[in-house]
Design an enzyme around this catalytic site. Structure first.
Site, PDB file in Angstrom:
ATOM      1  N   THR A 185      33.458  13.492   0.414  1.00 19.93           N
ATOM      2  CA  THR A 185      33.941  13.942  -0.336  1.00 19.93           C
ATOM      3  C   THR A 185      34.817  15.021   0.558  1.00 19.93           C
ATOM      4  O   THR A 185      34.617  15.164   1.390  1.00 19.93           O
ATOM      5  CB  THR A 185      33.460  14.221  -1.291  1.00 19.93           C
ATOM      6  OG1 THR A 185      34.252  14.999  -2.344  1.00 19.93           O
ATOM      7  CG2 THR A 185      32.472  15.107  -1.277  1.00 19.93           C
ATOM      8  N   SER A 186      36.762  14.788  -0.102  1.00 13.76           N
ATOM      9  CA  SER A 186      37.087  15.877   0.643  1.00 13.76           C
ATOM     10  C   SER A 186      37.572  17.282   0.094  1.00 13.76           C
ATOM     11  O   SER A 186      37.324  18.094   0.054  1.00 13.76           O
ATOM     12  CB  SER A 186      38.685  15.078   0.436  1.00 13.76           C
ATOM     13  OG  SER A 186      38.631  14.791  -1.645  1.00 13.76           O
TER      14      SER A 186
ATOM     15  N   HIS B  96      32.419  11.221 -12.934  1.00 18.20           N
ATOM     16  CA  HIS B  96      33.675  10.668 -13.015  1.00 18.20           C
ATOM     17  C   HIS B  96      33.958   9.327 -14.461  1.00 18.20           C
ATOM     18  O   HIS B  96      34.577   8.742 -14.027  1.00 18.20           O
ATOM     19  CB  HIS B  96      34.960  10.339 -11.662  1.00 18.20           C
ATOM     20  CG  HIS B  96      34.891  11.662 -11.752  1.00 18.20           C
ATOM     21  ND1 HIS B  96      35.578  11.882 -10.517  1.00 18.20           N
ATOM     22  CD2 HIS B  96      35.012  13.286 -12.145  1.00 18.20           C
ATOM     23  CE1 HIS B  96      35.489  13.208 -10.062  1.00 18.20           C
ATOM     24  NE2 HIS B  96      35.599  13.934 -10.896  1.00 18.20           N
TER      25      HIS B  96
ATOM     26  N   CYS C 115      37.351   1.513 -27.538  1.00 17.50           N
ATOM     27  CA  CYS C 115      38.885   1.161 -27.775  1.00 17.50           C
ATOM     28  C   CYS C 115      38.571   3.180 -28.221  1.00 17.50           C
ATOM     29  O   CYS C 115      38.027   3.177 -29.150  1.00 17.50           O
ATOM     30  CB  CYS C 115      38.601   0.422 -29.093  1.00 17.50           C
ATOM     31  SG  CYS C 115      40.454   0.372 -30.155  1.00 17.50           S
TER      32      CYS C 115
ATOM     33  N   GLN D 111      31.160  10.653  -8.012  1.00 18.53           N
ATOM     34  CA  GLN D 111      32.016  11.138  -8.002  1.00 18.53           C
ATOM     35  C   GLN D 111      32.726   9.757  -8.212  1.00 18.53           C
ATOM     36  O   GLN D 111      33.733   9.201  -8.971  1.00 18.53           O
ATOM     37  CB  GLN D 111      33.060  12.100  -7.489  1.00 18.53           C
ATOM     38  CG  GLN D 111      32.980  12.895  -7.557  1.00 18.53           C
ATOM     39  CD  GLN D 111      34.001  14.073  -5.897  1.00 18.53           C
ATOM     40  OE1 GLN D 111      34.715  14.257  -6.389  1.00 18.53           O
ATOM     41  NE2 GLN D 111      33.107  14.218  -4.959  1.00 18.53           N
TER      42      GLN D 111
ATOM     43  N   ALA E 259      34.212   9.577  -2.538  1.00 20.43           N
ATOM     44  CA  ALA E 259      34.704   7.638  -2.061  1.00 20.43           C
ATOM     45  C   ALA E 259      34.109   7.433  -0.819  1.00 20.43           C
ATOM     46  O   ALA E 259      34.098   6.189  -0.599  1.00 20.43           O
ATOM     47  CB  ALA E 259      36.258   7.576  -2.067  1.00 20.43           C
TER      48      ALA E 259
HETATM   49  P1  CNA Z   1      38.370  11.107  -1.404  1.00 22.25           P
HETATM   50  O1  CNA Z   1      39.330  12.507  -1.595  1.00 22.25           O
HETATM   51  O2  CNA Z   1      39.262  10.640  -1.382  1.00 22.25           O
HETATM   52  O3  CNA Z   1      37.789  11.760  -0.162  1.00 22.25           O
HETATM   53  C1  CNA Z   1      36.885  10.639   0.391  1.00 22.25           C
HETATM   54  C2  CNA Z   1      36.522  11.342   1.804  1.00 22.25           C
HETATM   55  O4  CNA Z   1      35.850  10.424   2.489  1.00 22.25           O
HETATM   56  C3  CNA Z   1      37.968  11.955   2.845  1.00 22.25           C
HETATM   57  O5  CNA Z   1      37.240  13.107   3.411  1.00 22.25           O
HETATM   58  C4  CNA Z   1      37.106  10.695   4.552  1.00 22.25           C
HETATM   59  O6  CNA Z   1      37.518  11.936   4.928  1.00 22.25           O
HETATM   60  C5  CNA Z   1      36.099  10.617   3.909  1.00 22.25           C
HETATM   61  N1  CNA Z   1      35.380   9.615   3.791  1.00 22.25           N
HETATM   62  C6  CNA Z   1      36.174   8.275   4.540  1.00 22.25           C
HETATM   63  N2  CNA Z   1      35.258   6.907   4.975  1.00 22.25           N
HETATM   64  C7  CNA Z   1      34.178   8.225   5.417  1.00 22.25           C
HETATM   65  C8  CNA Z   1      33.132   7.145   5.665  1.00 22.25           C
HETATM   66  N3  CNA Z   1      32.247   6.242   5.691  1.00 22.25           N
HETATM   67  N4  CNA Z   1      32.100   8.114   6.346  1.00 22.25           N
HETATM   68  C9  CNA Z   1      32.721   9.476   5.635  1.00 22.25           C
HETATM   69  N5  CNA Z   1      33.325  10.353   5.241  1.00 22.25           N
HETATM   70  C10 CNA Z   1      34.088   9.421   5.251  1.00 22.25           C
HETATM   71  O7  CNA Z   1      37.303  11.187  -2.690  1.00 22.25           O
HETATM   72  P2  CNA Z   1      36.471  11.719  -3.104  1.00 22.25           P
HETATM   73  O8  CNA Z   1      35.443  11.244  -4.142  1.00 22.25           O
HETATM   74  O9  CNA Z   1      35.993  13.271  -2.677  1.00 22.25           O
HETATM   75  O10 CNA Z   1      37.683  11.829  -4.665  1.00 22.25           O
HETATM   76  C11 CNA Z   1      37.264  12.153  -6.234  1.00 22.25           C
HETATM   77  C12 CNA Z   1      38.098  11.054  -6.362  1.00 22.25           C
HETATM   78  C13 CNA Z   1      37.799   9.777  -5.489  1.00 22.25           C
HETATM   79  C14 CNA Z   1      37.092  10.304  -7.559  1.00 22.25           C
HETATM   80  O11 CNA Z   1      37.484  10.855  -8.946  1.00 22.25           O
HETATM   81  C15 CNA Z   1      36.693   8.985  -7.808  1.00 22.25           C
HETATM   82  O12 CNA Z   1      36.478   8.735  -9.265  1.00 22.25           O
HETATM   83  C16 CNA Z   1      37.652   8.921  -6.874  1.00 22.25           C
HETATM   84  N6  CNA Z   1      37.850   7.410  -6.398  1.00 22.25           N
HETATM   85  C17 CNA Z   1      36.761   6.742  -6.074  1.00 22.25           C
HETATM   86  C18 CNA Z   1      36.258   5.966  -5.273  1.00 22.25           C
HETATM   87  C19 CNA Z   1      35.555   4.659  -5.713  1.00 22.25           C
HETATM   88  O13 CNA Z   1      34.455   4.113  -6.384  1.00 22.25           O
HETATM   89  N7  CNA Z   1      34.752   3.805  -4.527  1.00 22.25           N
HETATM   90  C20 CNA Z   1      36.685   4.643  -4.554  1.00 22.25           C
HETATM   91  C21 CNA Z   1      38.539   6.451  -4.763  1.00 22.25           C
HETATM   92  C22 CNA Z   1      38.411   7.024  -4.999  1.00 22.25           C
END
Ligand code: CNA
Length: 248
Positions: A194-195, A125, A133, A107, A26
């Site tokens: 990603t976290s 994902h 449907c 993701q 994300a």
């Molecule tokens: P998360 O757990 O929210 O982690 C996001 C990570 O990115 C965090 O560790 C932040 O510190 C880091 N971060 C945020 N902005 C920046 C940046 N500009 N530069 C560098 N690092 C940054 O999200 P994950 O993707 O790890 O978790 C997986 C989930 C989130 C998936 O199932 C996704 O579908 C889901 N998700 C997707 C979206 C999207 O499609 N844009 C948005 C929100 C959540």
């Protein structure tokens, strides 16, 4: 493993490889205005008066029990129709066109990599472009579904859901296999935004066998130790610098 402040050595690694895979989350799209889940400004830290956790509201169980509330939640919190690709998406397109980047394993469900022009995007994902449907399988486009509030139902009476993987659901095995195969063959693995706490997605990076794993995140994380090159910065800063090197 050392936190890098000077990126030139890392840009050299990228410029000298023709087999890069990007694994993202994300954080790739926050600079496009789409909040992530877990950082301070993320969806999980927003006030929420429903009494349910966001994980529960994005679960299979919630969809089945409360389709109306589930629909309102994902439509209000996950869909950003005006979001545009940012520098990270755009530089990844360029690397793919140069033949360097072989796959993006994401993701994310926002389709911004495709909107930017990336071709080999493995959405582990799912996405918010496609809907179907749950009863008869009929397919629907986003416009037909997201322009209205609340739950949408098919002519057959079935609930029309987004083609995303919810908590409690399995992943598409064909896409998982492609993602693991690309990561296992990669010379350079770039992990960004990603976290690494959502499983099984986060476990796919364990298939990487090389010694050039570049991890970029704006904050520290529990999996920082897997990186050969660790960067704590905004992805935009890193990729803007890489774009300058590509323009030289
Ligand atoms: P998360 O757990 O929210 O982690 C996001 C990570 O990115 C965090 O560790 C932040 O510190 C880091 N971060 C945020 N902005 C920046 C940046 N500009 N530069 C560098 N690092 C940054 O999200 P994950 O993707 O790890 O978790 C997986 C989930 C989130 C998936 O199932 C996704 O579908 C889901 N998700 C997707 C979206 C999207 O499609 N844009 C948005 C929100 C959540």
């Amino acid at each position: 493993m050392v936190v890098r402040k000077n990126y030139d050595e890392i840009y050299d690694i990228i410029l000298s490889s023709n087999n890069i895979v990007f694994f993202g989350g994300a954080g790739v799209s926050t600079e496009s205005g789409i909040p992530d889940f877990r950082s301070a400004t993320g969806l999980y830290n927003r006030k929420n008066d429903t009494g349910y956790s966001p994980e529960y509201m994005l679960s299979h169980e919630f969809l089945i029990e409360s389709p109306e509330e589930f629909s309102n939640y994902y439509k209000e919190n996950l869909i950003y129709d005006d979001a545009k690709p940012n520098i990270t998406h755009n530089v990844l397109v360029r690397l793919e066109k140069m033949g360097k980047l072989k796959a993006i394993v994401t993701q994310n469900i926002d389709s911004l990599h495709q909107m930017a022009g990336s071709k080999n995007v493995l959405e582990i994902h799912g996405n918010l472009r496609d809907y179907y449907c749950m009863n008869c399988g009929k397919k629907y486009d986003a416009e037909e579904i997201t322009s209205t509030k609340g739950a949408n139902y098919c002519d057959c009476g079935g609930y029309i859901r987004p083609d995303v993987t919810l908590y409690g659901e399995g992943l598409n095995q064909d896409i998982v296999n492609q993602a693991i195969s690309a990561i296992a063959k990669a010379d350079v693995l770039i992990i960004g935004g990603t976290s690494l706490v959502v499983y099984p997605a986060a476990s796919f990076i364990n298939f990487y066998r090389g010694n050039k794993c570049i991890l970029i995140n704006k904050e520290q994380g529990g999996n920082d130790g897997i990186a050969d090159y660790l960067i704590h910065d905004e992805l935009g800063n890193f990729f803007r610098g890489l774009e300058k090197r590509l323009n030289k």
